[in-house]
Design a protein around this motif. Structure first.
Motif, PDB file in Angstrom:
ATOM      1  N   ILE A  93      -8.296  -4.328   1.158  1.00 58.85           N
ATOM      2  CA  ILE A  93      -7.323  -3.999   0.106  1.00 58.85           C
ATOM      3  C   ILE A  93      -7.949  -3.036  -0.897  1.00 58.85           C
ATOM      4  O   ILE A  93      -7.326  -2.076  -1.341  1.00 58.85           O
ATOM      5  CB  ILE A  93      -6.817  -5.285  -0.594  1.00 58.85           C
ATOM      6  N   VAL A  94      -9.220  -3.297  -1.225  1.00 55.22           N
ATOM      7  CA  VAL A  94      -9.908  -2.441  -2.188  1.00 55.22           C
ATOM      8  C   VAL A  94     -10.033  -1.013  -1.644  1.00 55.22           C
ATOM      9  O   VAL A  94      -9.777  -0.037  -2.344  1.00 55.22           O
ATOM     10  CB  VAL A  94     -11.291  -3.042  -2.523  1.00 55.22           C
ATOM     11  N   TYR A  95     -10.382  -0.892  -0.361  1.00 49.55           N
ATOM     12  CA  TYR A  95     -10.446   0.443   0.229  1.00 49.55           C
ATOM     13  C   TYR A  95      -9.053   1.063   0.315  1.00 49.55           C
ATOM     14  O   TYR A  95      -8.862   2.252   0.104  1.00 49.55           O
ATOM     15  CB  TYR A  95     -11.081   0.401   1.628  1.00 49.55           C
ATOM     16  N   GLY A  96      -8.066   0.214   0.619  1.00 49.85           N
ATOM     17  CA  GLY A  96      -6.685   0.707   0.709  1.00 49.85           C
ATOM     18  C   GLY A  96      -6.200   1.255  -0.612  1.00 49.85           C
ATOM     19  O   GLY A  96      -5.384   2.179  -0.646  1.00 49.85           O
ATOM     20  N   ALA A  97      -6.704   0.680  -1.723  1.00 48.00           N
ATOM     21  CA  ALA A  97      -6.288   1.146  -3.045  1.00 48.00           C
ATOM     22  C   ALA A  97      -6.561   2.632  -3.202  1.00 48.00           C
ATOM     23  O   ALA A  97      -5.762   3.368  -3.775  1.00 48.00           O
ATOM     24  CB  ALA A  97      -7.021   0.354  -4.126  1.00 48.00           C
ATOM     25  N   ARG A  98      -7.696   3.065  -2.660  1.00 49.78           N
ATOM     26  CA  ARG A  98      -8.039   4.477  -2.835  1.00 49.78           C
ATOM     27  C   ARG A  98      -6.953   5.359  -2.229  1.00 49.78           C
ATOM     28  O   ARG A  98      -6.492   6.303  -2.846  1.00 49.78           O
ATOM     29  CB  ARG A  98      -9.395   4.766  -2.189  1.00 49.78           C
ATOM     30  N   VAL A  99      -6.516   5.003  -1.035  1.00 44.88           N
ATOM     31  CA  VAL A  99      -5.502   5.820  -0.366  1.00 44.88           C
ATOM     32  C   VAL A  99      -4.133   5.637  -1.025  1.00 44.88           C
ATOM     33  O   VAL A  99      -3.478   6.596  -1.418  1.00 44.88           O
ATOM     34  CB  VAL A  99      -5.434   5.450   1.132  1.00 44.88           C
TER      35      VAL A  99
ATOM     36  N   ALA B 209      -3.951   3.359  11.475  1.00 39.95           N
ATOM     37  CA  ALA B 209      -5.325   2.907  11.610  1.00 39.95           C
ATOM     38  C   ALA B 209      -6.044   3.952  12.457  1.00 39.95           C
ATOM     39  O   ALA B 209      -5.421   4.529  13.353  1.00 39.95           O
ATOM     40  CB  ALA B 209      -5.354   1.549  12.292  1.00 39.95           C
ATOM     41  N   PRO B 210      -7.303   4.246  12.190  1.00 38.53           N
ATOM     42  CA  PRO B 210      -8.242   3.568  11.291  1.00 38.53           C
ATOM     43  C   PRO B 210      -8.109   3.913   9.807  1.00 38.53           C
ATOM     44  O   PRO B 210      -8.915   3.440   9.029  1.00 38.53           O
ATOM     45  CB  PRO B 210      -9.598   4.036  11.818  1.00 38.53           C
ATOM     46  N   ALA B 211      -7.138   4.736   9.417  1.00 37.11           N
ATOM     47  CA  ALA B 211      -6.942   4.941   7.984  1.00 37.11           C
ATOM     48  C   ALA B 211      -6.556   3.602   7.366  1.00 37.11           C
ATOM     49  O   ALA B 211      -5.925   2.782   8.033  1.00 37.11           O
ATOM     50  CB  ALA B 211      -5.847   5.963   7.747  1.00 37.11           C
ATOM     51  N   ILE B 212      -6.945   3.376   6.117  1.00 41.08           N
ATOM     52  CA  ILE B 212      -6.606   2.107   5.477  1.00 41.08           C
ATOM     53  C   ILE B 212      -5.753   2.382   4.250  1.00 41.08           C
ATOM     54  O   ILE B 212      -6.184   3.036   3.309  1.00 41.08           O
ATOM     55  CB  ILE B 212      -7.872   1.355   5.031  1.00 41.08           C
ATOM     56  N   SER B 213      -4.526   1.921   4.299  1.00 39.60           N
ATOM     57  CA  SER B 213      -3.712   1.930   3.084  1.00 39.60           C
ATOM     58  C   SER B 213      -3.005   0.586   3.056  1.00 39.60           C
ATOM     59  O   SER B 213      -2.996  -0.141   4.040  1.00 39.60           O
ATOM     60  CB  SER B 213      -2.708   3.076   3.095  1.00 39.60           C
ATOM     61  N   TRP B 214      -2.387   0.261   1.920  1.00 41.02           N
ATOM     62  CA  TRP B 214      -1.739  -1.044   1.829  1.00 41.02           C
ATOM     63  C   TRP B 214      -0.633  -1.184   2.868  1.00 41.02           C
ATOM     64  O   TRP B 214      -0.405  -2.260   3.394  1.00 41.02           O
ATOM     65  CB  TRP B 214      -1.219  -1.248   0.404  1.00 41.02           C
ATOM     66  N   GLY B 215       0.040  -0.056   3.139  1.00 44.91           N
ATOM     67  CA  GLY B 215       1.095  -0.096   4.155  1.00 44.91           C
ATOM     68  C   GLY B 215       0.516  -0.391   5.530  1.00 44.91           C
ATOM     69  O   GLY B 215       1.059  -1.188   6.296  1.00 44.91           O
ATOM     70  N   VAL B 216      -0.621   0.265   5.831  1.00 44.77           N
ATOM     71  CA  VAL B 216      -1.265   0.033   7.125  1.00 44.77           C
ATOM     72  C   VAL B 216      -1.685  -1.437   7.241  1.00 44.77           C
ATOM     73  O   VAL B 216      -1.508  -2.073   8.280  1.00 44.77           O
ATOM     74  CB  VAL B 216      -2.499   0.952   7.283  1.00 44.77           C
ATOM     75  N   LEU B 217      -2.212  -1.996   6.138  1.00 46.25           N
ATOM     76  CA  LEU B 217      -2.648  -3.398   6.160  1.00 46.25           C
ATOM     77  C   LEU B 217      -1.451  -4.328   6.381  1.00 46.25           C
ATOM     78  O   LEU B 217      -1.549  -5.326   7.082  1.00 46.25           O
ATOM     79  CB  LEU B 217      -3.341  -3.765   4.852  1.00 46.25           C
ATOM     80  N   LEU B 218      -0.306  -3.957   5.786  1.00 41.86           N
ATOM     81  CA  LEU B 218       0.871  -4.819   5.935  1.00 41.86           C
ATOM     82  C   LEU B 218       1.399  -4.809   7.366  1.00 41.86           C
ATOM     83  O   LEU B 218       2.122  -5.717   7.764  1.00 41.86           O
ATOM     84  CB  LEU B 218       1.975  -4.370   4.972  1.00 41.86           C
TER      85      LEU B 218
ATOM     86  N   LEU C  43      -2.060 -12.547   4.937  1.00 39.14           N
ATOM     87  CA  LEU C  43      -1.900 -11.168   5.383  1.00 39.14           C
ATOM     88  C   LEU C  43      -0.842 -10.437   4.568  1.00 39.14           C
ATOM     89  O   LEU C  43      -0.739  -9.218   4.609  1.00 39.14           O
ATOM     90  CB  LEU C  43      -1.524 -11.128   6.868  1.00 39.14           C
ATOM     91  N   LEU C  44      -0.019 -11.196   3.809  1.00 43.36           N
ATOM     92  CA  LEU C  44       0.977 -10.578   2.946  1.00 43.36           C
ATOM     93  C   LEU C  44       0.370 -10.062   1.646  1.00 43.36           C
ATOM     94  O   LEU C  44       1.028  -9.367   0.883  1.00 43.36           O
ATOM     95  CB  LEU C  44       2.077 -11.589   2.599  1.00 43.36           C
ATOM     96  N   LEU C  45      -0.889 -10.423   1.371  1.00 43.68           N
ATOM     97  CA  LEU C  45      -1.487 -10.084   0.079  1.00 43.68           C
ATOM     98  C   LEU C  45      -1.560  -8.591  -0.256  1.00 43.68           C
ATOM     99  O   LEU C  45      -1.432  -8.227  -1.416  1.00 43.68           O
ATOM    100  CB  LEU C  45      -2.868 -10.729  -0.041  1.00 43.68           C
ATOM    101  N   PRO C  46      -1.738  -7.711   0.745  1.00 47.91           N
ATOM    102  CA  PRO C  46      -1.676  -6.287   0.379  1.00 47.91           C
ATOM    103  C   PRO C  46      -0.363  -5.957  -0.329  1.00 47.91           C
ATOM    104  O   PRO C  46      -0.323  -5.074  -1.192  1.00 47.91           O
ATOM    105  CB  PRO C  46      -1.787  -5.570   1.725  1.00 47.91           C
ATOM    106  N   GLY C  47       0.688  -6.701   0.023  1.00 45.00           N
ATOM    107  CA  GLY C  47       1.965  -6.517  -0.654  1.00 45.00           C
ATOM    108  C   GLY C  47       1.861  -6.841  -2.126  1.00 45.00           C
ATOM    109  O   GLY C  47       2.463  -6.167  -2.967  1.00 45.00           O
ATOM    110  N   ALA C  48       1.070  -7.866  -2.452  1.00 46.51           N
ATOM    111  CA  ALA C  48       0.891  -8.222  -3.857  1.00 46.51           C
ATOM    112  C   ALA C  48       0.231  -7.075  -4.612  1.00 46.51           C
ATOM    113  O   ALA C  48       0.591  -6.778  -5.752  1.00 46.51           O
ATOM    114  CB  ALA C  48       0.053  -9.490  -3.980  1.00 46.51           C
ATOM    115  N   ALA C  49      -0.726  -6.413  -3.921  1.00 44.07           N
ATOM    116  CA  ALA C  49      -1.376  -5.271  -4.565  1.00 44.07           C
ATOM    117  C   ALA C  49      -0.351  -4.173  -4.842  1.00 44.07           C
ATOM    118  O   ALA C  49      -0.353  -3.542  -5.901  1.00 44.07           O
ATOM    119  CB  ALA C  49      -2.498  -4.734  -3.675  1.00 44.07           C
ATOM    120  N   VAL C  50       0.553  -3.968  -3.869  1.00 44.45           N
ATOM    121  CA  VAL C  50       1.605  -2.953  -4.052  1.00 44.45           C
ATOM    122  C   VAL C  50       2.453  -3.309  -5.270  1.00 44.45           C
ATOM    123  O   VAL C  50       2.666  -2.491  -6.165  1.00 44.45           O
ATOM    124  CB  VAL C  50       2.504  -2.865  -2.795  1.00 44.45           C
ATOM    125  N   VAL C  51       2.936  -4.559  -5.297  1.00 40.99           N
ATOM    126  CA  VAL C  51       3.825  -4.976  -6.379  1.00 40.99           C
ATOM    127  C   VAL C  51       3.121  -4.845  -7.731  1.00 40.99           C
ATOM    128  O   VAL C  51       3.680  -4.319  -8.693  1.00 40.99           O
ATOM    129  CB  VAL C  51       4.285  -6.428  -6.154  1.00 40.99           C
TER     130      VAL C  51
END
Lengths: 398, 329, 354
Positions: free
Chosen positions: A187-193, A345-354, A369-377
């Motif tokens: 999630i932290v890496y996804g934040a960058r993207v 993938a292999p790019a990491i974004s919150w959407g990719v994680l979801l 696994l829904l937690l990347p959604g929390a980061a989005v919200v």
């Protein structure tokens, strides 16, 4: 009754001229009158409590995005072979009835042969304290230098089995995914993207919006009409299907970076219309303002009028609209990547994680696994509140 | 008034033309022409490649000819024969595939639009007239969260909660037995029983937005002198609010029906994928990933046309409710 | 119905009988930044059929006074003290009564029946004071049906008659028009027609001519005088235009920062102003034939400084920072009370202390 008027006027007693008797009393609270525009904006902004909290959150989020390698305890691809779909580590404070610094117990994995699921049990003998600035995996910070210090983590030996696959105890504050990768780190890496893609595409749409909206609002007439038709046309096409269709045309084997920029450009291409409307509206109303008229009569050039006289008075509105436009971009990117048409993938974004949470079966098994959604919200809310606060503060004279 | 409507309809024509060009461009986007991939797909599936059939298709769509000829053939087929092209993946004419899905999309989006108005307007009015009350604060909080949670995420969460807490599957628009059944009264009833969850999920974010719009517009209107005039006349407060400022504050709603519809259709697209609804979304995605371009282009064209029609309706509505617009035209 | 509007004679108006008595009225606005003392003790009386002028710079509390009388002070404002005694005219179905507008529930039925029925108001902005989405007819008819017991047809008839009475051409046509189809002057006539449609005993006119051009302004003023003679209502005329005051009113109340600083009949105010503020106000308007001592045309004098910030009203007499006659140690410490001078001329200034 004009005759009467002349009559009474002559009899009005004369009043003294010049300053009032107790002059100095006036000068006292003039501070309020001379406070600068920025100062007034700031005063109003800090009164908006949610906006201030969101502003702080905003700074933290972008701080994380900038320093993701250091904030994340592990590399996003490191897969802990023993801990696939592991539940989030339980952080404890009490060991043997004594309070101590936060720690986790070692976790043992056992395979349930019937359901073919892993069962994780805590081993109350093994204590791993959580420490700041631990040295674990080595990484390249900003591709400049190599280090192995992380913001926090546990001192546990991890042993690399093959490329990216490791064995040993890890700290998984938000659990792990199907391949045993630490979700928090991802999630932290996804934040960058995710956080930059919104910002960059908003900046691109700002450029488009400023140029087209500015032309439209400043010159008016046929040009305005043509641009307005174009905007209406773009807005009448449902956004997501349009982006989907355009994104589907991107070659699948595209380089991650190129794809990132293509997606950004796509989002901006579809999303610039809102900003253009704001800019146009501002230009239209400002064009009629007396101070712009005055500047024109005193012979200022068009460019000077726009840059010196008009820009400062709508800068704050533009910043507010920008802030409010970012969430839409973040949501579009998340949605697009979620259905597999955005980043892959292999790019990491919150959407990719979801994407991992796409079907009910995996969510039922591993709801984290829904937690990347929390980061989005969270980030969308932060942007919305922040934008709202700026917008309210933008009119300090209101 | 009639003149106004006719004028608006005439205005639609260039927009529709532009949309058709865009849709056609999207059909042309993937590299290579579709016959080659069609032949490849047939071969891959082990079917015999009928050279004659390919030749006929090439003739029909003007393949190999200049792009404007192809466009002209495509649009002429649509206009004269209702021929939207051939779906490669389904090996059926596009026209046979889209109507039911489009209809379901319209039903879902329109009902979500109405639901969001019915919920949002009273709440927005209450929030504006009782500014800074507890309910106002909680509604503001709700609208912020509603705007922040994307529909597909909400759908995922609800799907998960319904499954884990109630052991229910809230996905889909029909029960299994009706999934492929032809339309009947029973199938409609079955759909009505299923449509609630997706409808509310789609409606949440637009409800949140509408509450905010109603509240902000009404707050602007409440301080207008005409409200004070009505108050000085001795009109009862509740009646006054609904008759004067609310009436005026609603105008922007009517004028943006088209855009709300566009965003609702957008929202429905992703939610439909999570909840596996038989609307346009999932089929559009499939056609795009399979490069079934006539089908994809048609969907885009039809969805855009829907919102254009929505905009037309909203213009007419606005002219009815706001006398000032009538005068301008 | 007969006495609806077709020129009924005012039934013997006793101009010495009080219609509205305002005593020590205080209205405050409770803002986030602090409390604004919009009205700090306002006293005056309006007699039946009398025309009173309320004068002062912007922000002195004229409009708040008007809204307090109708009990429609906009939130976060509230009447915190004082009395607004309104002596209701008896009608066929109820005796006369005295109502304290400061005490009754502003949203209650009593307040609503007085508002628009017994006291009505004409606002400053004819452009925005009428609802843009309702016809002129609908808006006036609504006022009539609220306060008079009559059918829709009768209400329409009265409306047409009222529109005719305010000299609008083709009143039946105006009925179906929307406000944006009329000019500013016509809209103000509509406002007046609406205000008078229920034959109020008090009309409050809040700067009714400020937004109009000079010719229209003169017409509207003439119309109001005419209608007053016909209907016999009392008028509170709020304005900062001293020319209008000279032309229209019998009695003048001068306000400064929420207080009445001087009041007297119109001649005394213009010929013999007592309060330094009133004097400055009179000197700030251009006058025909005015000469200075040297016999030259004298210059206009602006009042020094601006109205102070509403959150920090000066201590003592609120006018002292701008006053030429202020006395140190007196004016900046104590706010004087209202003195009554001969000829019922009231003034709030230490210069007239005994």
């Amino acid at each position: 009754m004009p005759q009467q008027e002349i009559a009474w006027i002559d009899r009005t007693p004369d009043i003294p001229q010049g300053p009032p008797a107790l002059e100095e009393a006036v000068a006292e609270d003039e501070k309020l009158f001379v406070a600068s525009y920025l100062q007034l904006m700031w005063w109003r902004f800090i009164k908006h409590r949610m906006a201030v909290i969101s502003g702080i959150l905003f700074i933290i989020l972008y701080f994380i995005a900038a320093l993701c390698e250091w904030v994340a305890p592990y590399l996003p691809e490191t897969s802990f072979i023993q801990y696939q779909l592991s539940t989030p580590s339980r952080i404890r404070w009490v060991h043997d009835g004594r309070l101590q610094r936060p720690f986790i117990y070692g976790v043992n994995t056992k395979m349930d042969l019937e359901t073919a699921r892993r069962i994780y049990t805590e081993d109350k003998e093994v204590v791993y304290p959580i420490r700041f600035f631990v040295r674990t995996e080595e990484y390249e910070a900003w591709s400049l230098w190599s280090t192995d210090r992380h913001l926090f983590g546990i001192d546990a030996l991890i042993e690399e089995r093959s490329l990216g696959v490791v064995q040993g105890q890890g700290l998984f504050i938000l659990g792990t995914d199907r391949l045993g990768r630490d979700l928090f780190s991802r999630i932290v890496y996804g934040a960058r993207v995710s956080l930059t893609i919104g910002l960059v595409s908003v900046i691109i749409s700002l450029v488009l919006g400023l140029i087209l909206g500015g032309i439209s609002g400043y010159y008016g007439g046929t040009l305005d009409n043509a641009i307005q038709r174009l905007i209406e046309f773009i807005r009448s096409i449902p956004e997501i299907p349009l982006i989907m269709a355009l994104a589907a045309a991107l070659p699948i084997d595209m380089d991650i970076i190129v794809r990132y920029f293509m997606v950004t450009v796509l989002l901006a291409f579809v999303g610039w219309t809102g900003l253009a409307r704001v800019v146009r509206g501002r230009f239209l109303s400002l064009r009629e303002e007396d101070f712009v008229m005055a500047a024109r009569f005193s012979g200022s050039s068009e460019i000077r009028i726009i840059l010196r006289h008009m820009m400062p008075s709508f800068m704050s509105h533009i910043i507010a609209s920008l802030t409010l436009a970012v969430p839409g971009m973040i949501l579009s990117e998340t949605g697009l990547s979620f259905i597999g048409l955005g980043l892959r993938a292999p790019a990491i974004s919150w959407g990719v994680l979801l994407q991992e949470a796409q079907n009910l079966r995996s969510v039922a098994l591993a709801p984290w696994l829904l937690l990347p959604g929390a980061a989005v919200v969270l980030s969308v809310l932060a942007f919305n509140f922040l934008g709202d606060g700026i917008r309210d503060a933008a009119d300090p004279y209101a | 008034m009639l003149l106004y409507i006719i004028r608006r309809i005439l205005f639609m024509i260039p927009t529709l033309a532009a949309i058709s060009i865009l849709s056609f461009a999207i059909i042309q986007l993937p590299p290579g022409d579709f016959l080659t991939s069609y032949a490849a797909q047939l071969a891959q599936e082990g079917d015999l490649v009928d050279e004659e059939e390919l030749e006929a298709l090439a003739q029909r769509y003007g393949l190999g000819q200049p792009i404007y000829v192809q466009y002209w053939k495509w649009i002429k087929g649509i206009a004269t024969k209702g021929d939207w092209g051939q779906s490669m993946e389904w090996q059926k004419p596009v026209a046979e595939l889209i109507w039911e899905r489009l209809a379901l999309t319209v039903v879902l989006s329109m009902s979500a639009l109405l639901v969001s108005w019915f919920i949002a307007i009273p709440i927005g009015v209450y929030s504006a007239t009782n500014q800074y009350s507890i309910l106002d604060y909680s509604m503001t909080a709700f609208s912020f969260i509603g705007l922040g949670v994307p529909g597909f995420l909400l759908a995922l969460i609800i799907l998960y909660l319904a499954h884990s807490q109630l052991n229910m599957n809230v996905g889909g628009l029909f029960s299994e037995e009706y999934m492929l059944a032809p339309w009947s009264w029973a199938k409609i009833m079955d759909m009505l029983a299923h449509i609630w969850v997706p409808m509310f999920i789609v409606a949440v974010s637009s409800t949140a937005g509408n509450i905010r719009i109603t509240r902000a517009n009404l707050l602007d209107e409440l301080n207008k002198p005409y409200v004070e005039t009505a108050r000085a006349k001795g009109v009862k407060e509740t009646k006054l609010i609904w008759k004067y400022p609310v009436r005026v504050a609603m105008n922007p709603f009517f004028s943006t029906v088209g855009w709300s519809l566009a965003s609702l259709i957008s929202g429905t697209t992703l939610v439909a994928m999570v909840l596996s609804l038989q609307t346009t979304g999932p089929m559009l995605l499939r056609s795009l990933t399979a490069q079934d371009m006539y089908l994809a282009g048609t969907f885009l064209f039809m969805l855009s046309t829907l919102t254009i029609i929505g905009t037309l309706i909203s213009d007419v509505l606005l002219a009815i409710v706001d006398p000032r617009i009538r005068l301008e035209q | 119905m007969d006495q609806a509007s077709n020129g009924h004679a005012p039934t013997s108006i006793d101009t010495d009988e009080a219609l509205l008595e305002i005593r020590d009225l205080k209205t405050h606005f409770f803002m986030d930044q602090g409390v604004v003392h919009a009205l700090e003790g306002v006293d005056f009386t309006v007699n039946r059929g009398q025309t009173i002028g309320l004068v002062g710079e912007s922000g002195c509390g004229k409009s708040v006074t008007a809204r307090s009388i109708l009990s429609i002070v906009p939130s976060p404002g509230r009447i915190v003290q004082g009395e607004i005694l309104f002596h209701r005219t008896p009608t066929a179905d109820r005796p006369g009564e005295t109502v304290d507008m400061a005490q009754i529930d502003p949203k209650g039925s009593l307040a609503r029946s007085i508002r628009g029925g017994d006291i009505s108001m004409v606002f400053q902005e004819p452009m925005t004071s009428l609802s843009p989405v309702h016809t002129i007819g609908a808006q006036i008819i609504e006022a009539i049906s609220l306060h008079r017991d009559c059918s829709q047809e009768e209400a329409t008839e009265i409306t047409v008659e009222m529109l005719r009475r305010v000299n609008l051409p083709q009143p039946e046509g105006v009925l179906k028009r929307y406000p944006h189809e009329l000019s500013g002057g016509m809209r103000q006539r509509v406002m007046i027609a609406m205000a008078l449609s229920c034959q109020p005993s008090l009309l409050i006119a809040d700067e009714p001519t400020t937004a109009l051009d000079v010719t229209t302004q003169a017409q509207i003023l003439a119309l109001m005088q005419e209608l007053q003679e016909e209907f016999g209502m009392a008028i509170i005329f709020i304005t900062h235009d001293l020319g209008v005051i000279a032309q229209m009113v019998d009695y003048v109340v001068v306000m400064y920062l929420g207080e009445v600083v001087e009041m007297a009949d119109v001649n005394s105010i213009f010929y013999d102003p007592k309060h330094p503020y009133t004097r400055s106000l009179l000197h700030s308007i251009p006058k025909l034939g005015r000469k200075s001592v040297e016999g030259l045309t004298s210059r206009l004098t602006a009042i020094h400084g601006v109205v102070p910030d509403p959150y920090s009203i000066p201590k003592g007499c609120p006018y002292h920072p701008r006053c030429h006659d202020a006395v140190r140690g007196v004016c900046d410490t104590d706010n004087p009370t209202l003195h009554t001078l001969p000829g019922d001329h009231k003034v709030r200034c230490v210069l007239y202390d005994d």
